[in-house]
Design a protein around this motif. Structure first.
Motif, short mmCIF file in Angstrom:
data_model
loop_
_atom_site.label_atom_id
_atom_site.label_comp_id
_atom_site.label_asym_id
_atom_site.label_seq_id
_atom_site.Cartn_x
_atom_site.Cartn_y
_atom_site.Cartn_z
N ALA A 187 -31.68 6.22 20.94
CA ALA A 187 -31.35 7.47 21.64
C ALA A 187 -31.68 8.66 20.75
O ALA A 187 -31.58 8.59 19.52
N TYR A 188 -32.07 9.74 21.43
CA TYR A 188 -32.32 11.00 20.73
C TYR A 188 -31.63 12.11 21.51
O TYR A 188 -31.66 12.12 22.76
N ASN A 192 -30.91 17.16 16.76
CA ASN A 192 -31.70 16.12 16.10
C ASN A 192 -30.87 14.86 15.88
O ASN A 192 -30.94 14.22 14.83
N MET A 193 -30.07 14.52 16.90
CA MET A 193 -29.25 13.32 16.84
C MET A 193 -30.10 12.09 17.14
O MET A 193 -30.81 12.04 18.15
N TRP A 194 -30.05 11.09 16.26
CA TRP A 194 -30.69 9.80 16.47
C TRP A 194 -29.62 8.72 16.44
O TRP A 194 -28.71 8.75 15.58
N ASN A 195 -29.72 7.80 17.36
CA ASN A 195 -28.74 6.72 17.44
C ASN A 195 -29.48 5.43 17.75
O ASN A 195 -30.06 5.28 18.83
N PHE A 720 -28.35 11.22 29.23
CA PHE A 720 -26.89 11.20 29.08
C PHE A 720 -26.40 12.54 28.56
O PHE A 720 -27.14 13.32 27.94
N GLY A 721 -25.13 12.79 28.82
CA GLY A 721 -24.45 13.96 28.28
C GLY A 721 -23.01 13.60 27.96
O GLY A 721 -22.36 12.89 28.72
N ARG A 722 -22.55 14.07 26.80
CA ARG A 722 -21.15 13.88 26.40
C ARG A 722 -20.50 15.26 26.29
O ARG A 722 -21.14 16.21 25.84
N ASN A 723 -19.25 15.37 26.70
CA ASN A 723 -18.56 16.66 26.80
C ASN A 723 -19.44 17.63 27.57
O ASN A 723 -19.80 18.72 27.10
N GLY A 750 -28.98 13.95 25.71
CA GLY A 750 -30.08 13.21 25.13
C GLY A 750 -30.67 12.20 26.09
O GLY A 750 -30.31 12.14 27.27
N VAL A 751 -31.57 11.40 25.55
CA VAL A 751 -32.25 10.36 26.31
C VAL A 751 -32.18 9.07 25.52
O VAL A 751 -32.17 9.08 24.28
#
Length: 757
Positions: A187-188, A192-195, A720-723, A750-751
């Motif tokens: 996920a990005y 610049n969040m990477w998971n 996706f979206g959180r909060n 993110g996606v």
């Protein structure tokens, strides 16, 4: 990761959910005509749990339990959040932290511990793959490649090993299998969040199988430091990795599961923000900007943990012998700017707002190890009576460093050092049994004897300004024993409805606190404080039902508990110290509801709700108020503020959660789906006293996921979206200096792409 198709209730039938709690409601559901279409409709799979240390249908277990599935965990964790994303996602569960990702604090039914010291004990036990994680720094191990999470509410002191008067949060990793399988998920997102997470496993030989799982998460700093002379330009970023490898041996009459796991976290500590609370209210100050701070202190957090376990089982026909051996160790250092700003009022420049004096501190765990061993014998007779019994051993050695720093001097040099050391040894013997009185009525009961011993010492090696002088070691030893027990009954009204009742006694061993750097020079024993052991008795009755031809599942219970000699902690106040106390009594009462249902064959809805009314009952107990700026509403006495009648801290009265998943077939083996989830909690007190400022507003956070899966779910891409509403709330405070607080996580979008084989 295998994602079971989530289960969904017809609107007209949802109205009868509460009626189904009663015998006539059940009869109505049984007698209702069932059409051919309904027989072929989507139904809920049986949920299996190990709440009683063996695999059972969740509907048959006389305990208030919520189970969180693998798919739901995927959705909730898609923004790279840590274990706190579970807060409010099941009834009566709250999780918060003043350390950020490193140190989660769990609360069930309002019972928890707001203590920020690394030697804090919690009344909610976290069990990961059957091994207790006692240190607060072990409780935040990342959530990945799990079969499920179980939340057990109420005392669980008979079958589980450590400090469970409030309940247990139980994690079960996905196990090795005889089929080659695995998954990968990337996920990005925002900032610049990477998971990334993935796993692969399968057979190694005729007897051996293995599974390797890994996680990597990172995010850039999203808060800018506007103080030009600060030691850091930004905050709230992190870089985290974790891995787990398991080996499974399956013999004719022997099975062994071996587990090694490791975690590394490097990021910023919890970001404290000076004077963000508008005096006389719990609102943000006008002009508050969550994306900016002005601080002169250093801020970082790093944590390394690793451990291993061996879970062995010997099959002797009617009897099985289990051995569970666990080893855990942690090393950490967490440093933050406690005053939340820069400078001080006696300097030409300071802020934001009033900074009475500078405060920057760190806590580290340079030495830690935990060893656990359990032997348990379990029967599997064909008759009416079965039992299990065993012994448990626990040993933990810790060393804690506490540091103070001078933020006003060049380079922020160290200006104070204290150390705590503790050796904790405990052992227990336990037995539990169940008896089928009739085909409908089953009785269960258990008892556990525990002996717990602590040897503690603390010393001030380098005095902090305005604090305790060099001194020590100050020593405390505790040695207690206790008997915990539980009794329950399950009555099967029919094949689909069970009523149950349970009474249980729980116990938490004494706690010792030695946060000495800011203790008064005249403090007894250098400022070391001790809380005696606490005991809780809990009562609950409830119903569990499969409704409407297994298209819906219901759990509902009401409860009440009484805690004698409850351990509480006065955190902060006029100096940055923590003092352990015992309240004469506290009480709690409420209800919990879990509902899962197919509203149509394509729409699955889950609903969780809880009400917790907590109250401290001690007419003589007083605590210090805040160090400055807040408006305490409790009566002031010569010894402090009286807290008799106050609710427990971080104990919301109301918790609600809702999820809905709607799937649309897109041809053979393909589906477009929409998944939304929402969690609400009502207001909470941050501290033992009540004030206008240090009271968190109610919170409602939602998530949204839109995904497309094809090849029968083997591949999936999702937004996706959180909060998603970008709600901003003050979720905790530092009360010794000014109106300093910290806030919740911002919106993340993110996606994600995932594949499994």
């Amino acid at each position: 990761m295998s994602r079971p198709r989530p289960a969904v209730v017809r609107p007209q039938r949802l109205a009868f959910a509460i009626a189904a709690l009663l015998p006539f409601g059940t009869a109505f559901a049984q007698d209702a005509a069932t059409t051919t279409a309904e027989k072929e409709a989507a139904t809920l799979d049986t949920v299996e749990v190990t709440a009683q240390r063996k695999v059972e249908n969740i509907q048959d277990v006389p305990v208030s339990i919520s189970s969180v599935s693998a798919e739901k965990l995927d959705v909730l964790g898609s923004g790279g959040n840590d274990v706190r994303f579970l807060s409010g996602r099941v009834p009566s569960l709250n999780i918060e932290s003043s350390y950020g990702r490193a140190f989660p604090r769990f609360y069930i039914r309002g019972l928890g511990n707001t203590d920020f010291d690394l030697n804090a004990s919690q009344p909610v036990s976290l069990i990961y793959d059957e091994v207790v994680q006692e240190s607060p720094l072990l409780k935040g191990f990342p959530v990945f490649d799990l079969e499920r999470i179980e939340v057990l509410r109420g005392p669980q002191g008979t079958l589980f090993g450590r400090n469970t008067p409030a309940g247990v949060v139980k994690f079960e990793s996905a196990k090795p299998t005889r089929e080659l399988s695995g998954y990968a998920q990337l996920a990005y997102g925002t900032d610049n969040m990477w998971n990334f997470e993935g796993a692969v496993g399968g057979p190694l030989s005729a007897r051996w199988s293995a599974r390797v799982s890994a996680l990597y998460q990172r995010k850039d700093d999203w808060v800018t430091n506007t103080y030009a002379a600060g030691t850091s330009d930004g905050f709230e970023g992190y870089d985290e990795s974790a891995a787990r490898v398991q080996f499974l041996y399956e013999g004719e009459a022997f099975e062994g599961l071996f587990n090694l796991h490791k975690r590394h976290l490097n990021g910023t500590a919890r970001l404290f923000r000076a004077n963000i609370i508008d005096p006389g209210s719990n609102n943000f100050v006008p002009g508050f900007d969550k994306d900016e701070v002005s601080v002169d202190g250093q801020n970082f957090s790093w944590l390394d943990t690793w451990g291993g376990s061996a879970r062995l089982r010997w099959d002797f026909g009617d009897l099985s012998l289990y051995s569970i051996t666990g080893y855990e160790t942690a090393e950490s250092l967490n440093r933050g700017d406690i005053d939340g700003g820069y400078g001080a009022v006696f300097l030409p420049d300071s802020g934001p707002g009033v900074i009475p004096f500078a405060s920057e501190s760190a806590d580290g765990l340079p030495d830690h190890k935990q060893i656990t061993q359990e032997f348990r014998l379990e029967s599997d007779y064909a008759g009416k009576f079965n039992w299990q019994a065993g012994v448990f051993y626990f040993k933990e050695d810790i060393t804690i460093d506490s540091f103070n720093y001078d933020s006003l001097a060049p380079g922020n040099p160290r200006a104070g050092h204290a150390v705590q050391e503790q050796e904790n040894t405990a052992w227990a013997a336990f037995a539990s049994g169940e008896y089928d009185v009739t085909e409908q009525l089953k009785l269960r009961g258990g008892v556990r004897y525990t002996q717990d011993k602590k040897d503690f010492s603390a010393s001030v090696l380098e005095a902090a300004p305005f604090g305790a002088p060099v001194g020590g070691p100050y020593r405390v030893s505790t040695d207690v024993n206790d008997v915990s027990w539980d009794l329950s009954a399950v009555y099967a009204l029919n094949d689909d409805v069970n009523f149950y009742g349970r009474v249980a006694k729980g116990f938490r061993a004494p706690s010792v606190q030695g946060r000495l750097l800011f203790a008064a020079p005249t403090a007894p024993n250098g400022g070391v404080s001790t809380a005696d052991s606490e005991e809780v008795i809990s009562y609950e009755i409830g119903v569990k039902a499969d409704l409407w031809d297994k298209r819906a599942r219901l759990g509902f219970n009401v409860f009440r508990y009484n805690v004698d000699n409850q351990q509480i902690i006065a955190v902060g106040g006029g100096s940055n110290i923590a003092t352990l106390l015992n309240a004469d009594k506290s009480v709690g009462q409420g209800f919990e509801l879990d509902l899962e249902a197919y509203l149509t064959d394509s729409l699955l809805v889950t609903l969780g709700s809880s009400y917790n009314d907590t109250e401290i009952k001690d007419a003589n107990l007083t605590v210090p108020g805040c160090g400055g700026g807040c408006t305490v509403t409790d009566p002031l006495t010569p010894t402090g503020y009286a807290i008799d009648g106050n609710p427990l801290p971080q104990a919301p009265k109301w918790v609600h959660n809702l999820t809905a998943r709607y799937g649309i077939g897109m041809g053979e083996g393909a589906e477009l789906y929409i998944y939304t989830d929402w969690a609400y909690r009502s207001e909470v007190n941050f501290f033992l006293y009540e004030s206008l400022e240090f009271r968190g507003k109610s919170s409602l956070e939602g998530g949204l996921r839109i995904g497309y899966a094809w090849n029968y779910g083997d591949y999936e891409v999702a937004l996706f979206g959180r909060n998603i509403t970008d709600q901003t709330r003050i979720v905790g405070g530092i009360d010794f200096n000014n109106l300093t607080g910290f806030i919740n996580e911002p919106r993340t979008v993110g996606v994600e792409f995932s594949a499994k084989f």
